[in-house]
Each structure stands twice: as structure tokens, then as C-alpha cells.
Write an enzyme that holds these catalytic residues in place. Structure first.
Site, PDB file in Angstrom:
ATOM      1  N   GLU A   1       2.165   1.908  -3.194  1.00  0.00           N
ATOM      2  CA  GLU A   1       1.377   2.557  -4.695  1.00  0.00           C
ATOM      3  C   GLU A   1       1.203   3.866  -3.981  1.00  0.00           C
ATOM      4  O   GLU A   1       1.293   4.582  -5.346  1.00  0.00           O
ATOM      5  CB  GLU A   1       0.235   1.660  -3.814  1.00  0.00           C
ATOM      6  CG  GLU A   1      -1.706   2.292  -4.347  1.00  0.00           C
ATOM      7  CD  GLU A   1      -2.392   2.522  -3.432  1.00  0.00           C
ATOM      8  OE1 GLU A   1      -2.811   3.942  -3.359  1.00  0.00           O
ATOM      9  OE2 GLU A   1      -3.263   1.540  -3.398  1.00  0.00           O
ATOM     10  N   HIS A   2       1.148   4.577  -2.347  1.00  0.00           N
ATOM     11  CA  HIS A   2       1.193   5.570  -2.808  1.00  0.00           C
ATOM     12  C   HIS A   2       2.264   6.635  -3.145  1.00  0.00           C
ATOM     13  O   HIS A   2       2.189   7.478  -4.808  1.00  0.00           O
ATOM     14  CB  HIS A   2       1.063   6.579  -1.177  1.00  0.00           C
ATOM     15  CG  HIS A   2      -0.481   6.241  -0.607  1.00  0.00           C
ATOM     16  ND1 HIS A   2      -0.477   7.303  -0.133  1.00  0.00           N
ATOM     17  CD2 HIS A   2      -1.052   5.318  -0.257  1.00  0.00           C
ATOM     18  CE1 HIS A   2      -1.988   6.941   0.350  1.00  0.00           C
ATOM     19  NE2 HIS A   2      -2.143   5.623   0.451  1.00  0.00           N
TER      20      HIS A   2
ATOM     21  N   GLU B   1      -4.753   7.416   7.695  1.00  0.00           N
ATOM     22  CA  GLU B   1      -5.330   6.748   6.918  1.00  0.00           C
ATOM     23  C   GLU B   1      -5.938   5.204   7.014  1.00  0.00           C
ATOM     24  O   GLU B   1      -6.722   4.780   7.386  1.00  0.00           O
ATOM     25  CB  GLU B   1      -4.999   6.782   5.208  1.00  0.00           C
ATOM     26  CG  GLU B   1      -5.718   5.871   4.144  1.00  0.00           C
ATOM     27  CD  GLU B   1      -5.120   4.727   3.188  1.00  0.00           C
ATOM     28  OE1 GLU B   1      -3.599   6.158   2.922  1.00  0.00           O
ATOM     29  OE2 GLU B   1      -6.044   4.743   2.346  1.00  0.00           O
TER      30      GLU B   1
ATOM     31  N   HIS C   1       0.778  -0.784  -0.360  1.00  0.00           N
ATOM     32  CA  HIS C   1       0.115   0.018   0.078  1.00  0.00           C
ATOM     33  C   HIS C   1       0.691   1.120   0.048  1.00  0.00           C
ATOM     34  O   HIS C   1       0.859   2.149  -1.075  1.00  0.00           O
ATOM     35  CB  HIS C   1      -1.217  -0.329   0.857  1.00  0.00           C
ATOM     36  CG  HIS C   1      -2.017   1.188   1.192  1.00  0.00           C
ATOM     37  ND1 HIS C   1      -1.673   2.206   2.681  1.00  0.00           N
ATOM     38  CD2 HIS C   1      -3.191   2.465   0.768  1.00  0.00           C
ATOM     39  CE1 HIS C   1      -2.210   2.795   2.286  1.00  0.00           C
ATOM     40  NE2 HIS C   1      -3.605   2.917   0.978  1.00  0.00           N
TER      41      HIS C   1
END
Lengths: 420, 432
Positions: free
Chosen positions: B79-80, B151, B76
Site C-alpha cells: 500500500e505504501h 509506524e 501494508h
């Protein structure tokens, strides 16, 4: 795709349709708009649930659900929303386009029949709704209202609006209050049915490949001799004597900051589009002022977004932050707003927001659900237009127009939900 | 469904779904990337989705003979960070085309997407650059800690997310499906540029990726852009390692207190799960079983409603992937234990009686409708295509298989599912 066609059935009732053969689904809906009012909101909301649970033809919830399953998983559902100082109850049915049914039956005509039956021939006994249906739906609606607290972002936004608009109809929750739902009587629900069908503004819609004539005639039979006056306005507040600040504490890891602003209430289509464009520049896209400064540069949050509500003339900005960063985030938001008001908008900011908004408008042409919302919202604001017309308006909006609208933005309420 | 070469020079394989009038063009590009295009000529928008078979569960792997373990949440995080290149961030570039761009990481894939109504070519070029220009420095990696940290905290406060995550933690002893996709604030603090490059080199090889485009596009033009932009990738060998997982659940109950006004529950039935994916037929059989058994027209649903134990939030889900398979019943309930007890009681009865012929026919039509509706959504088509490619299922075969499913298929499938001796209840309760 055909053009959007609007037929007035009688004063206050209209049938809207788009014939579009690109999709495998057809949609049909009835939206009933009544002034938002603490006395009637709960009854209207519960009514919408009771109506979609059973009807004269299918007087049992399970039988109706099985009928929908057998009709290729067709859906039938109520939705309730606040739209300016109005409550809009929409009953929608959606199902497979006739061309794709396994044995050639016409799904759309059955759906039309079902929706008419749901609206006009409910499951009544001695002139009242079935008691079991009412009690089951009452319990579920109360759980629904309670569960709005479960999602803290939604809860914080609702609390901010409730506080900001406390002396206006807009403060009434879309489902009414838990207490009001609990206190509803059989008679009040029956009255709400009569009132909504006979006195509210009615916008009917059919979208998909089917010929809308069938549905038009079905609705016309009921509504033709029932004209109604559909006035009512939305309260617009421009002066804020004092900023309201409310802080609540919960056992949460991330604090929520919601800032409620008064914004321009759009007087024409251009202002409506320009208000949305202004919010996109401020905090509606990944290149907006709030995203690039509050999230990317200062790493304060995962989300910090603005959205303007054109039905009410308000704007909300919300973010999820560390408790120690609440003040810093509020300051960072106000700084970006100050820049916007002073006309500090780069050509890149303006152009990219324009492209993003146009992309959203034009994309809505590829979804029947999005098309339906776009047209019905425009109609309810008496500013009906096509997505393409809206996209064309975007092109002509100047930086000065944005700045003028930004100057009308005033902070009204700050709601913080903090962890302990 | 038919498969044929469509005769144009590009060597596309044409896949036709006759029932729904959908066509797909598939090509293995010389760069290594598989490209699948579903043209919708009368649409105004185009949607592009590119995915790599790399998600949160791929945290242990062997790359070029070397065994690697990365911190939880790395897929994840990557991905950012892939949105940034040496020249700037991709959002700024997309802003010039008007495309709406995003990305997501799940347990087993990471995907990057955009949708646009204009300047498709430029947006596709940006997407190709984005996945081919990793740029990670200690500064850029550190900057993301605050954003992803928030998040993670947002998800920690989400009762819907926690009820499912807690369930997976209680069901699985060893399989990394029991770890939160985004990791924790502590594990992401361990992520370095080197770790991100290691994952990038192991999984972002074009031979490990699939691109699907749905909308108003010309397949030949897509290939021209790919020819210009994509570097030829030599295949790499990366093997994900999954620990052995016992059949039995780890715990049969798990509970957490969060500020909620209505408790939430998720009741999961763990299944035997080979280190491979379920086939389309198995998935359709499960959809039919769950629709017939727990759909809003079922006797179970009615019983739970009549006993005031569920509301319209009630639903079912089948989670499956490499080494994990679980049926989940979830919703809000004033009395989760009682709701779970009734579901288990009815499951026992279902195993005795099987699904009836009439229930099968109704459920078949309903599931058929759901498949049809998904073709109206470009994003649903694209994620279905990417899923099919990664799991070895055939694109668009569901609509033909569903017509042929028999009662014995259903009841055979049922034997491997919903073991009441191997389930777990996860509950989120309010704070007293």
C-alpha cells in the site's frame, strides 16, 4: 442549505442556526466559555459530566440512557477543551431527523427539550447535585485524566504545552488537575453550574433540517433576562529569553519529540487564514516541507506534522523517531523552518497548500459537526466567517504574507520522551 | 429497497433505499472493475474509495497454480509503495488538484481514497494511474523500511492496539488474524520488489477490486474516465489459503506491561467461524444483542459502573471475516479481572433469560438510528459499499432488515455467540 443566522438573546448569549435538509441527523449544542483558571477548571469539567448523566426529568443514568436509545440512538455528551486562555464546555445533543423516524414522532423537539432540561433543570437534592452522580463522574474523570498518559503522543504534546506556557492560564489542563478534581466539593460544583450559566459567554447552535424556532424560544426563556459581561483576553508571548528543554524517560519503543513555538496571534481574519496556510506549507500536508524532507527524503519518521493554534498564537511540531535520531530530527525541522522564514517557498508549495486548505474549508460544508466547529471557533475568536469566505481569503494570500508570519515563529520549548 | 435498470445507455443497475432516499448506481466495467456511485448532488465534495480484497491475512495464496507465502506486513508495505510510480509519487500529483488523499490496509482489504471539492476528474485519473502503475526497485523498497519501521514502533507503544492484538494472538492458534497488520521490523526487512510484484499481480487485478464514489458526481462522466484510463484486465485466479482453526481458544488469559496509568482490557468470545462472511441479518442481530446487553442503558453497564470497574471508554465490537468471528468487550479498568468476571456472569444469565421484548425494541431503534447516521458520511457509505461487495452482502439492505428482526431471530443468534467456555481476557497493565 440556508445561510448562517445569528440571533443575540441578550448581551453575551447568542443563538446560531443553519437550516440544512441534506442530513439525516440534527445537532443542537450549548457552548459555555469561561476564563481558564486552575480554581474553576476542574469544577467546570466535572459539572459537564454530572449534567449529562441525569436530570430532573430523568433522574437516573440508566433511565436517561434508555430514553436516548429509544430516541433512535440519540447522543448527549459533554466536551471540554482549551481555547486560548478560555475553557469551553460544550453540551451537545444529536439525533435522527424527524423525516426518518419510524412512527413519525418529532425527535428534534424532544432533543431540544432534553438539552434544556439537562442545562436548566438538573437532578438536585436539597440544592445540591445527586451525590452518587458526582462520585461516579469524579472517579471517571480522574481515570480520564490518568489515561491521557496512556497515549504517548497526546501525553508528550500536553507536557510540551504545560512546560511552554507554565506561567500562563493555558498551562492548566482542560479537565483541571487530578488533585483539583479529587478536592472538589458539592458546593463548588453547584457554584460552577450557576457561574457558567449566568456569567460565561454562551454560544448556542442548532444545525439540521428542523425549524430552529422551537429551540430558540426554549433557550430564550432562560437566558433573556441574564445579560453578562464577557471580557477576558489571551496571553500572547513574543519574547523567549531561553529555550526550555525537558526530557523524560519511559519504557517505550519509539521516542517522541515535540517542539513548541510561539507564533503570531492573528489580529484579523486574513492573518488567521494565513497562519493556517503557513503551517500547511511547513508541515500540514503530504507535500509539505516536513513530510517531504524529514519523512520521505530522510526516512526519519512516520509522522512529522505542524499545527498552529490560532486561539493561542502557538505552533507545535511533533514526530515519533528512534532515540538516536532525536537531535537529527530537531535539526531537520529547524532547517525547514529556516527556509520558510527566508521565503524559500516554491510556487508549487504555495499553490498546493492553498488548494489543500481550501479543500478542507469547503468540505466542512458537507458535515454538520465540522460546520458547527468552524462557526463556533470563528465566533469565539471574534472573527466569524463562513467556510466560503475563508476559502476566498486563501486565494489572495501572498508569499510575502506567509514569510512575515513565519518570521514571528520562535522556538520556546523542546519536550522529548525517550525510550530506555 | 428496489433494484431496476435505470434506462440510460450505460447499463447501470439502480439500487434505491426508499426509507432514507438514497440511490446507488452499479456497473461492471469492461475493464473488470465493479463501480458503484452514490450521487449526492447538493454536496460540495466528492469521495472516491477503491479497494482490493487483499489484507494482512492474505499472506498465503495460490496464484496461477503456484503456492506463495509472503512475509508478514506485505499487504501494508505494498500500500505504501503503490503511491510511487516511475514518474514520481501520487501525493505530488494530488497536490495539484487539491484533493486530500490517503490509503489504509486492514486485516482483509487495502483501500486507496481521495476527497475533493474541485477537479474531480483529474483526481480520479490519478487514482486510476496509482493502482495501475506499480514501480518497485530495491532502492524505493529499502527507503520505506525506516518509515514503516517507525509506524510499527508507534503501534507497539499503543496500549489500545496492543490489547486487541494480544487478544487475537491468544484466541487464534493458526489463523493469520493473529498477526499484526504491519508485520514486524524483522519481517518487513525480508520484503523485496519481486514479492511486491507477486502480490500486485495476484490481487490488484481489476476483477478483484471495487470502486465506490459518493458525492457530487455524474455517473456517466465517471464511466468515461474509466473507459479512458482503465486497461482491460483478464481475470486471474488467486485463491487465499487459510489454515484450519480449532474452535477452542488458544489461551484464556494474556497480559503485557506497558507504561499506562489506567489498565486496559479486551475480553473476546471466540465463535465458530466458517470460511465465509456473516450475513447482514446475523450482523444486525449481533448489534442488537450487544446494544441490549452491554449498551449504556443495560443492567450490565450499570453494574460495572456501580462497582467502579469501567468508565465511558467501555464498548463492544464484533470482528468477523473469513475464518474468524469474535465478540469483544473492551475498555479501561482499575480491575480488569473483576470486570471480566462480571461480564461472564451476566452472559450466563443472558443465555438463560434471552433478550427481552422491551430491550429488543429499544435496541432496534438505537441501531436503526446508527444506520441512518452513517448515511451522512460519504466515507462511511463508501466503506460500507466496498465491504458489502467483498462479503456478498447486499448494499443498503440493513435498514429494511432491521425493521423485520424478531425476538426469536435474536435469541436464535445468541445461541451461537458469547460462549463463556471459549473466551479470553487480554490485559495491559502498568509497569510496577
Amino acid at each position: 442549505m440556508s445561510d448562517f443566522v445569528r440571533n443575540e438573546i441578550c448581551e453575551g448569549v447568542a443563538f446560531n442556526s443553519i437550516v440544512d435538509t441534506r442530513f439525516k441527523i440534527s445537532r443542537i449544542s450549548a457552548s459555555l466559555a469561561a476564563p481558564l483558571n486552575k480554581k474553576t477548571a476542574a469544577a467546570n469539567a466535572l459539572l459537564s459530566c454530572v449534567l449529562t448523566r441525569s436530570c430532573k426529568k430523568f433522574p437516573d443514568f440508566t433511565a436517561l440512557s434508555r430514553e436516548l436509545d429509544a430516541l433512535y440512538g440519540a447522543s448527549l455528551y459533554p466536551s471540554v477543551r482549551r481555547f486560548g486562555d478560555f475553557q469551553v464546555i460544550t453540551i451537545s445533543a444529536a439525533g435522527l431527523d424527524d423525516r426518518y423516524s419510524l412512527d413519525g414522532e418529532s425527535v428534534s423537539s424532544q432533543l431540544t427539550e432534553l438539552l434544556c432540561s439537562i442545562l436548566f433543570e438538573p437532578n438536585l437534592k436539597d440544592g445540591l447535585f445527586n451525590e452518587d452522580d458526582v462520585e461516579q463522574e469524579r472517579r471517571q474523570l480522574i481515570e480520564n485524566i490518568d489515561a491521557e498518559f496512556n497515549d504517548k503522543r497526546t501525553y508528550a504534546i500536553n507536557r510540551c504545552i504545560e512546560t511552554m506556557c507554565r506561567n500562563e492560564p493555558f498551562s492548566v489542563g482542560r479537565f483541571g488537575s487530578r488533585e483539583d478534581v479529587t478536592a472538589l466539593t458539592q458546593e463548588s460544583i453547584f457554584n460552577s453550574w450557576k457561574q457558567l450559566l449566568d456569567n460565561s459567554r454562551v454560544e448556542l447552535a442548532m444545525l439540521g433540517s428542523a425549524d430552529p424556532e422551537n429551540a430558540y424560544q426554549g433557550f430564550k426563556k432562560y437566558f433573556a433576562d441574564k445579560p453578562r459581561k464577557t471580557g477576558g483576553t489571551t496571553t500572547v508571548v513574543k519574547d523567549i529569553p531561553e529555550i526550555k528543554r525537558i526530557t523524560e524517560t519511559e519504557e517505550i519503543s519509539q521516542s517522541k519529540l515535540v517542539m513548541g513555538f510561539r507564533a503570531a496571534y492573528p489580529e484579523n481574519k486574513t492573518q488567521l487564514v494565513a497562519n493556517s496556510l503557513m503551517s500547511a506549507i511547513l508541515g500540514g500536508t503530504p507535500t509539505s516541507k516536513l513530510f517531504t524532507n524529514v519523512r520521505e527524503k530522510q526516512s526519519l519518521c512516520y509522522y512529522c506534522a505542524s499545527r498552529v493554534d490560532n486561539s493561542k498564537g502557538i505552533m507545535l511540531i511533533d514526530s515519533g523517531v528512534e532515540i538516536k535520531n532525536i537531535e537529527k530530527t530537531e535539526e531537520a525541522v529547524m532547517e525547514q523552518l529556516r527556509l520558510l522564514k527566508n521565503g524559500c517557498i516554491t510556487d508549487d508549495e504555495l499553490n498546493s497548500a492553498k488548494l489543500a486548505i481550501k479543500n478542507a474549508y469547503i468540505s466542512s460544508l458537507d458535515s454538520l459537526g465540522a460546520l458547527q466547529s468552524f462557526y463556533i471557533n470563528g465566533i469565539l475568536l471574534d472573527k466569524a466567517m463562513s467556510p466560503l469566505e475563508a476559502a476566498a481569503i486563501v486565494d489572495d494570500i501572498s508569499k510575502d504574507q506567509i514569510t512575515e508570519l513565519a518570521k514571528q515563529i520562535k522556538l520556546d520549548t523542546v519536550f522529548s520522551l525517550i525510550g530506555n | 429497497m428496489q433494484t431496476a435498470n435505470c434506462g440510460i445507455e450505460m447499463n447501470f443497475t439502480e439500487i434505491t433505499n426508499e426509507r432514507f432516499g438514497e440511490k446507488y448506481y452499479k456497473l461492471h466495467h469492461k475493464s473488470g472493475l465493479d463501480i458503484i456511485i452514490c450521487p449526492k448532488k447538493d454536496f460540495n465534495s466528492s469521495y472516491a474509495l477503491i479497494g482490493t480484497h487483499f489484507g494482512s491475512i492474505n499472506s498465503k495464496f495460490i496464484h496461477n497454480g503456484k503456492k506463495v507465502t509472503v512475509p508478514d506486513g506485505t499487504a501494508h508495505y505494498l500500500e505504501h509503495k503503490l503511491f510511487e510510480s516511475e514518474e514520481g509519487d501520487a501525493f505530488t500529483l494530488y497536490a495539484k488538484t487539491g484533493a486530500s488523499a490517503n490509503a489504509y490496509t486492514s486485516f482483509d482489504v487495502t483501500c486507496y481514497l481521495f476527497s475533493c471539492t474541485d477537479k474531480f476528474d483529474e483526481s480520479l485519473e490519478i487514482l486510476f494511474d496509482l493502482i495501475q502503475s506499480p514501480y518497485f526497485t530495491p532502492e524505493t523498497v529499502a527507503k520505506e523500511q525506516g518509515i514503516i519501521g517507525q509506524e510499527i514502533k508507534m503501534y507497539q507503544d499503543s496500549p489500545e492496539w496492543k490489547v486487541t492484538m494480544n487478544l487475537l494472538q491468544a484466541l487464534y492458534h493458526n489463523h493469520p488474524i493473529n498477526i499484526d497488520i504491519a508485520g514486524t521490523v524483522e519481517t518487513i526487512a525480508e520484503i523485496t520488489p519481486e514479492i511486491l510484484y507477486e502480490c500486485y499481480n495476484s490481487y490488484y487485478n481489476l476483477n478483484n477490486m471495487v470502486l465506490c464514489i459518493v458525492g457530487n458526481v455524474d455517473p456517466e462522466r465517471v464511466i468515461e474516465i474509466a473507459d479512458n484510463k482503465l486497461k482491460i484486465n483478464e481475470p486471474v485466479h488467486t485463491e487465499s489459503i487459510f489454515p484450519d482453526e480449532p474452535y477452542e481458544v488458544k489461551q484464556s488469559y494474556t497480559e503485557q506491561k506497558l507504561p499506562v496509568a489506567v489498565p486496559l482490557f479486551a475480553l473476546g468470545f471466540k465463535e465458530k467461524a466458517p470460511k465465509s462472511f456473516a450475513g447482514t441479518k446475523e450482523l444486525i442481530c449481533t448489534s442488537i444483542i450487544l446494544k441490549a446487553f452491554a449498551g449504556s442503558g443495560s443492567s450490565l453497564y450499570r453494574r460495572l459502573l456501580d462497582e467502579k470497574l469501567i468508565n465511558s471508554s467501555f464498548g463492544t465490537e464484533y470482528m468477523e471475516g473469513c475464518g474468524y468471528r469474535t465478540v469483544i468487550f473492551e475498555g479501561e479498568s482499575r480491575d480488569p479481572e473483576k470486570a471480566a468476571e462480571i461480564i461472564k456472569e451476566e452472559v450466563i444469565k443472558l443465555h438463560q433469560s434471552g433478550v427481552s421484548e422491551q430491550d429488543l425494541e429499544i435496541a432496534r431503534r438505537s441501531v436503526y438510528g446508527e444506520i441512518a447516521y452513517s448515511f451522512d458520511s460519504p466515507s462511511a457509505i463508501a466503506s460500507e459499499v466496498i465491504n458489502a461487495e467483498f462479503t456478498g452482502r447486499k448494499i443498503s439492505e440493513a435498514s429494511s432488515i432491521i425493521a423485520e428482526i424478531t425476538l426469536s431471530d435474536i435469541n436464535e443468534r445468541l445461541k451461537d455467540q458469547l460462549d463463556t467456555g471459549n473466551c479470553c481476557l487480554s490485559v495491559i497493565k502498568g509497569i510496577d
